[in-house]
Design a protein around this motif. Sequence first.
Motif, PDB file in Angstrom:
ATOM      1  N   VAL A 146       0.513  -1.142  -0.335  1.00 15.62           N
ATOM      2  CA  VAL A 146       0.118  -0.039  -0.154  1.00 15.62           C
ATOM      3  C   VAL A 146       0.684   1.826  -0.177  1.00 15.62           C
ATOM      4  O   VAL A 146       2.292   1.240  -0.077  1.00 15.62           O
ATOM      5  CB  VAL A 146      -0.733   0.434   1.159  1.00 15.62           C
ATOM      6  CG1 VAL A 146      -1.914  -1.157   1.295  1.00 15.62           C
ATOM      7  CG2 VAL A 146      -0.378  -0.266   2.312  1.00 15.62           C
ATOM      8  N   ILE A 147       0.244   2.453  -0.511  1.00 20.04           N
ATOM      9  CA  ILE A 147       1.547   3.092  -0.168  1.00 20.04           C
ATOM     10  C   ILE A 147       0.201   4.800   0.490  1.00 20.04           C
ATOM     11  O   ILE A 147      -1.065   4.677   0.512  1.00 20.04           O
ATOM     12  CB  ILE A 147       0.798   4.326  -1.678  1.00 20.04           C
ATOM     13  CG1 ILE A 147       1.877   3.604  -2.956  1.00 20.04           C
ATOM     14  CG2 ILE A 147       1.381   5.387  -1.709  1.00 20.04           C
ATOM     15  CD1 ILE A 147       2.241   4.101  -3.987  1.00 20.04           C
ATOM     16  N   LEU A 148       1.314   4.864   1.576  1.00 25.25           N
ATOM     17  CA  LEU A 148       0.942   5.866   3.049  1.00 25.25           C
ATOM     18  C   LEU A 148       1.353   7.273   2.298  1.00 25.25           C
ATOM     19  O   LEU A 148       2.321   6.996   2.036  1.00 25.25           O
ATOM     20  CB  LEU A 148       1.254   5.353   3.959  1.00 25.25           C
ATOM     21  CG  LEU A 148       0.669   4.326   4.684  1.00 25.25           C
ATOM     22  CD1 LEU A 148       1.504   4.104   5.718  1.00 25.25           C
ATOM     23  CD2 LEU A 148      -0.994   4.284   4.358  1.00 25.25           C
ATOM     24  N   LYS A 149       0.236   8.436   2.535  1.00 17.72           N
ATOM     25  CA  LYS A 149       1.047   9.609   2.003  1.00 17.72           C
ATOM     26  C   LYS A 149       0.551  10.524   3.009  1.00 17.72           C
ATOM     27  O   LYS A 149      -0.624  10.480   4.164  1.00 17.72           O
ATOM     28  CB  LYS A 149       0.187   9.987   1.008  1.00 17.72           C
ATOM     29  CG  LYS A 149       0.389   9.079  -0.396  1.00 17.72           C
ATOM     30  CD  LYS A 149       0.230  10.183  -1.506  1.00 17.72           C
ATOM     31  CE  LYS A 149       0.966   9.331  -3.269  1.00 17.72           C
ATOM     32  NZ  LYS A 149      -0.179   9.956  -4.073  1.00 17.72           N
ATOM     33  N   LYS A 150       0.819  11.819   3.355  1.00 12.04           N
ATOM     34  CA  LYS A 150       0.808  12.489   4.457  1.00 12.04           C
ATOM     35  C   LYS A 150      -0.636  13.035   4.495  1.00 12.04           C
ATOM     36  O   LYS A 150      -1.032  13.712   2.933  1.00 12.04           O
ATOM     37  CB  LYS A 150       1.540  13.954   3.820  1.00 12.04           C
ATOM     38  CG  LYS A 150       1.034  15.170   5.144  1.00 12.04           C
ATOM     39  CD  LYS A 150       2.479  16.122   4.904  1.00 12.04           C
ATOM     40  CE  LYS A 150       2.994  16.808   6.335  1.00 12.04           C
ATOM     41  NZ  LYS A 150       3.699  17.581   6.212  1.00 12.04           N
ATOM     42  N   GLY A 151      -1.354  13.177   4.635  1.00 15.87           N
ATOM     43  CA  GLY A 151      -2.623  14.002   5.339  1.00 15.87           C
ATOM     44  C   GLY A 151      -3.946  12.366   5.246  1.00 15.87           C
ATOM     45  O   GLY A 151      -4.930  11.875   5.700  1.00 15.87           O
ATOM     46  N   THR A 152      -3.024  10.917   5.370  1.00 13.26           N
ATOM     47  CA  THR A 152      -4.004   9.747   5.274  1.00 13.26           C
ATOM     48  C   THR A 152      -5.036   9.873   6.722  1.00 13.26           C
ATOM     49  O   THR A 152      -3.541   9.987   7.588  1.00 13.26           O
ATOM     50  CB  THR A 152      -3.334   8.071   4.935  1.00 13.26           C
ATOM     51  OG1 THR A 152      -2.234   8.849   4.402  1.00 13.26           O
ATOM     52  CG2 THR A 152      -3.598   7.163   5.480  1.00 13.26           C
ATOM     53  N   ASP A 153      -6.042   9.274   6.541  1.00 14.72           N
ATOM     54  CA  ASP A 153      -6.310   9.035   7.961  1.00 14.72           C
ATOM     55  C   ASP A 153      -6.591   8.316   9.229  1.00 14.72           C
ATOM     56  O   ASP A 153      -5.989   7.191   8.645  1.00 14.72           O
ATOM     57  CB  ASP A 153      -8.395   9.263   7.551  1.00 14.72           C
ATOM     58  CG  ASP A 153      -9.040  10.247   6.452  1.00 14.72           C
ATOM     59  OD1 ASP A 153      -8.400  11.369   7.402  1.00 14.72           O
ATOM     60  OD2 ASP A 153     -10.256  10.033   6.313  1.00 14.72           O
ATOM     61  N   VAL A 154      -6.701   8.646  10.339  1.00 13.51           N
ATOM     62  CA  VAL A 154      -5.902   7.236  11.265  1.00 13.51           C
ATOM     63  C   VAL A 154      -7.552   7.317  12.317  1.00 13.51           C
ATOM     64  O   VAL A 154      -8.009   8.331  12.529  1.00 13.51           O
ATOM     65  CB  VAL A 154      -4.779   7.869  12.004  1.00 13.51           C
ATOM     66  CG1 VAL A 154      -4.716   7.225  12.978  1.00 13.51           C
ATOM     67  CG2 VAL A 154      -3.502   8.038  11.400  1.00 13.51           C
ATOM     68  N   VAL A 155      -8.012   6.332  11.969  1.00 12.24           N
ATOM     69  CA  VAL A 155      -9.593   6.414  12.503  1.00 12.24           C
ATOM     70  C   VAL A 155      -8.976   5.147  13.999  1.00 12.24           C
ATOM     71  O   VAL A 155      -7.634   3.955  13.829  1.00 12.24           O
ATOM     72  CB  VAL A 155      -9.759   5.108  11.714  1.00 12.24           C
ATOM     73  CG1 VAL A 155     -11.827   5.264  12.638  1.00 12.24           C
ATOM     74  CG2 VAL A 155     -10.587   6.172  10.440  1.00 12.24           C
ATOM     75  N   GLY A 156      -9.102   5.139  15.548  1.00  9.70           N
ATOM     76  CA  GLY A 156      -9.685   4.165  16.456  1.00  9.70           C
ATOM     77  C   GLY A 156     -10.921   3.584  16.133  1.00  9.70           C
ATOM     78  O   GLY A 156     -11.182   3.019  14.965  1.00  9.70           O
ATOM     79  N   SER A 157     -10.732   2.575  17.012  1.00 12.00           N
ATOM     80  CA  SER A 157     -11.360   1.260  17.399  1.00 12.00           C
ATOM     81  C   SER A 157     -12.625   2.036  17.481  1.00 12.00           C
ATOM     82  O   SER A 157     -13.648   0.886  16.864  1.00 12.00           O
ATOM     83  CB  SER A 157     -10.974   0.101  18.075  1.00 12.00           C
ATOM     84  OG  SER A 157     -11.051   0.600  19.656  1.00 12.00           O
ATOM     85  N   ASP A 158     -13.543   2.368  17.419  1.00 11.39           N
ATOM     86  CA  ASP A 158     -14.028   2.905  17.850  1.00 11.39           C
ATOM     87  C   ASP A 158     -15.110   3.448  16.406  1.00 11.39           C
ATOM     88  O   ASP A 158     -15.657   4.048  16.773  1.00 11.39           O
ATOM     89  CB  ASP A 158     -14.873   3.905  19.416  1.00 11.39           C
ATOM     90  CG  ASP A 158     -13.537   5.019  18.836  1.00 11.39           C
ATOM     91  OD1 ASP A 158     -12.752   5.195  17.885  1.00 11.39           O
ATOM     92  OD2 ASP A 158     -14.150   5.766  19.668  1.00 11.39           O
ATOM     93  N   GLY A 159     -14.520   3.397  15.464  1.00 14.49           N
ATOM     94  CA  GLY A 159     -14.751   4.238  14.635  1.00 14.49           C
ATOM     95  C   GLY A 159     -14.339   5.614  13.676  1.00 14.49           C
ATOM     96  O   GLY A 159     -14.643   6.896  13.478  1.00 14.49           O
ATOM     97  N   GLU A 160     -13.493   6.681  15.459  1.00 12.35           N
ATOM     98  CA  GLU A 160     -13.459   7.627  15.413  1.00 12.35           C
ATOM     99  C   GLU A 160     -12.371   8.203  14.710  1.00 12.35           C
ATOM    100  O   GLU A 160     -11.411   7.454  15.179  1.00 12.35           O
ATOM    101  CB  GLU A 160     -13.788   8.628  16.480  1.00 12.35           C
ATOM    102  CG  GLU A 160     -15.182   8.420  16.698  1.00 12.35           C
ATOM    103  CD  GLU A 160     -16.399   8.769  17.129  1.00 12.35           C
ATOM    104  OE1 GLU A 160     -15.964  10.211  16.724  1.00 12.35           O
ATOM    105  OE2 GLU A 160     -16.941   8.450  16.490  1.00 12.35           O
TER     106      GLU A 160
END
Length: 219
Positions: A146-160
């Motif tokens: 996969v390609i990770l770029k600056k600005g990729t969303d980081v999401v918790g296990s609660d979906g937030e």
Amino acid sequence: MHIEFGHDVYSSDDKKLGTVVGLVMDAENQTVRGLVLGEGLFNQDERLVDISAVATSNDERVSLNMTDDAAAALPRFLKEEYIERPREAPDALIMPAAGVGGPIFYDSSVTASGYTDYPGNNSFFDPAPIDPPVVETRSNLDETEVILKKGTDVVGSDGEKVGTVNDIRFDNDGRLAGFVVKAGFLFTHDISIPASAVSEVDDNRVQLNITSEQAKGTS
């Protein structure tokens, strides 16, 4: 080794090749496979650089172990989506008003102007697709990459949503050590997320195995 987004990339003969716009990661074993080199004024052209081609990296630049001429042969990053045209229903059966002849089959290939007495192309009699379109994605990355770029969303296990990727840390063996995540809106701040808190990584987001509140308390 530390490679930051936006770092300038130079060849072994000290010619600037572009900037780092992404990192290629093996999503299964969470190791860095290479970097994405952005070329042009707005980094509109992207090339893939294997991690073995990186000679040195510091807080200012990344140097490759290849010349400018050799770098020109680096593969371009390709990711294309092909949409298969869906099958269409057969021509619609229109039942005319009483007193008119038998049933008439409406030919969907003819415009409304050809049938002034019957519904046009925008009516509810238009044939609808039977099956949803099939989308096939083709890329020159391996299936696990996969390609990770600056600005990729980081999401918790609660979906937030916790924030967005601001930097990626990895050890000398190229294994993921963690992420630096930018959180907040008007008043942003960085959060350090260790690799142990990462459950899954893809092109669109980094999924954590801890809640957003727990993630915000890690820094």
